[in-house]
Design an enzyme around this catalytic site. Sequence first.
Site, PDB file in Angstrom:
ATOM      1  N   ARG A   1       0.825  -1.206   0.000  1.00 23.45           N
ATOM      2  CA  ARG A   1       0.000   0.000   0.000  1.00 23.45           C
ATOM      3  C   ARG A   1       0.859   1.257   0.000  1.00 23.45           C
ATOM      4  NH1 ARG A   1      -4.040  -2.915   3.896  1.00 23.45           N
ATOM      5  NH2 ARG A   1      -5.552  -3.714   2.392  1.00 23.45           N
TER       6      ARG A   1
ATOM      7  N   ARG B   1       0.882   0.589 -11.942  1.00 27.52           N
ATOM      8  CA  ARG B   1      -0.076   0.547 -10.833  1.00 27.52           C
ATOM      9  C   ARG B   1      -1.032  -0.641 -10.968  1.00 27.52           C
ATOM     10  NH1 ARG B   1      -3.647  -0.532  -8.110  1.00 27.52           N
ATOM     11  NH2 ARG B   1      -4.821   0.723  -6.602  1.00 27.52           N
TER      12      ARG B   1
ATOM     13  N   LYS C   1      -2.049 -11.670  -0.733  1.00 28.16           N
ATOM     14  CA  LYS C   1      -3.304 -12.178  -0.180  1.00 28.16           C
ATOM     15  C   LYS C   1      -3.313 -13.705  -0.182  1.00 28.16           C
ATOM     16  CE  LYS C   1      -6.019  -8.113  -1.500  1.00 28.16           C
ATOM     17  NZ  LYS C   1      -7.084  -7.571  -2.382  1.00 28.16           N
TER      18      LYS C   1
ATOM     19  N   ASN D   1     -11.838  -5.401  -0.696  1.00 28.60           N
ATOM     20  CA  ASN D   1     -11.962  -4.738   0.593  1.00 28.60           C
ATOM     21  C   ASN D   1     -12.618  -3.378   0.345  1.00 28.60           C
ATOM     22  OD1 ASN D   1     -11.546  -3.237   3.009  1.00 28.60           O
ATOM     23  ND2 ASN D   1      -9.801  -4.546   3.548  1.00 28.60           N
TER      24      ASN D   1
ATOM     25  N   GLU E   1     -11.062   0.526  -0.486  1.00 23.76           N
ATOM     26  CA  GLU E   1     -11.359   1.217  -1.737  1.00 23.76           C
ATOM     27  C   GLU E   1     -11.991   2.579  -1.482  1.00 23.76           C
ATOM     28  OE1 GLU E   1     -13.683  -1.313  -4.236  1.00 23.76           O
ATOM     29  OE2 GLU E   1     -12.182  -2.916  -4.282  1.00 23.76           O
TER      30      GLU E   1
ATOM     31  N   THR F   1      -7.189  -3.603 -11.960  1.00 21.55           N
ATOM     32  CA  THR F   1      -6.278  -4.232 -10.999  1.00 21.55           C
ATOM     33  C   THR F   1      -6.862  -5.545 -10.502  1.00 21.55           C
ATOM     34  OG1 THR F   1      -5.455  -2.058 -10.281  1.00 21.55           O
ATOM     35  CG2 THR F   1      -5.047  -3.922  -8.815  1.00 21.55           C
TER      36      THR F   1
ATOM     37  N   GLU G   1      -5.489  -9.364 -10.671  1.00 21.76           N
ATOM     38  CA  GLU G   1      -5.431 -10.233  -9.488  1.00 21.76           C
ATOM     39  C   GLU G   1      -6.128 -11.566  -9.743  1.00 21.76           C
ATOM     40  OE1 GLU G   1      -6.300  -8.455  -5.616  1.00 21.76           O
ATOM     41  OE2 GLU G   1      -6.095  -6.473  -6.521  1.00 21.76           O
TER      42      GLU G   1
END
Length: 287
Positions: A18, A154, A165, A193, A197, A272, A276
């Site tokens: 983060r 990003r 995770k 989450n 966000e 993103t 993932e």
Amino acid sequence: MSRNLLILAAAPKLSELRDTLVRLEDTIIFALIERSQFKHNSKIYAANEMRFRDGYSGSFLSWFLKEVESVHAKVRRYQSPDEYPFTDNLPDPVLPPLEYPPVLVDPQSININDEIFNMYINTVVPGITAQGDDTNYGSSATRDIECLQALSRRIHYGKFVAESKFQDPKTHDEYVRLIKEKNRDRLMELLTNVHVEEQLLKRLKAKALIYGQDLSTASLSPDGSINANGRALLGLNSLSASSSEVSDDKVKTRVDYDLVVSLYRDYVIPLTKEVEIEYLLHRLDNN
């Protein structure tokens, strides 16, 4: 902004990731501000608008992007597991290869830069620039490439997020089960989450509001507040940049802060997550 990926012994923790993603927010916002100073210059995005001596028939931006990435490839940029080219058939590096720790599983197999490129050209550029042509084609394309590279980095950082995770002992077994089941919907629920966000979007609005204001006349008042152009600088009272702070007298900024928020909400976050999900679905391929 960059992490030293050569010294990673394992996937970074989410808290560490983060920090990197927050710094990338700054990079993206400033890149958008830099591009917004030039007009749309739509000619650079259209094929056959400019004549090339080598007979190339694509757009000026596509040609320039290939040229830039060819130089960057020679100095190993795309050997790094957090860098992904938009073009192909790039030259080999002139420097010897670096040995990156195998933190990610097959890191280069997932590349959604085509989606990022189309989103940027068709949605972002028209939103941040004034219509018209000011003939600053080279400068506009240079800023475009900076925006594209930052957005790509990003979004593809989602692979590191997914690996972090996946390695979390609290959810590892659940991820393994869902991956084996190819359960995309449940994987999406597990990795999402909502609170994080929401905080991200509030932080982005505050940053875009602050960074986008004209600070050429900024000064520090006796009470510690910052003033610019005869008024207090907005966005500093609360990182949430609440609507009550900005809606009564919306400040004209160099890039629309609501557009930055919508860019992340509608594109960066979903893309993103796409990265993932694709990464997780192939995480166990070699097991």
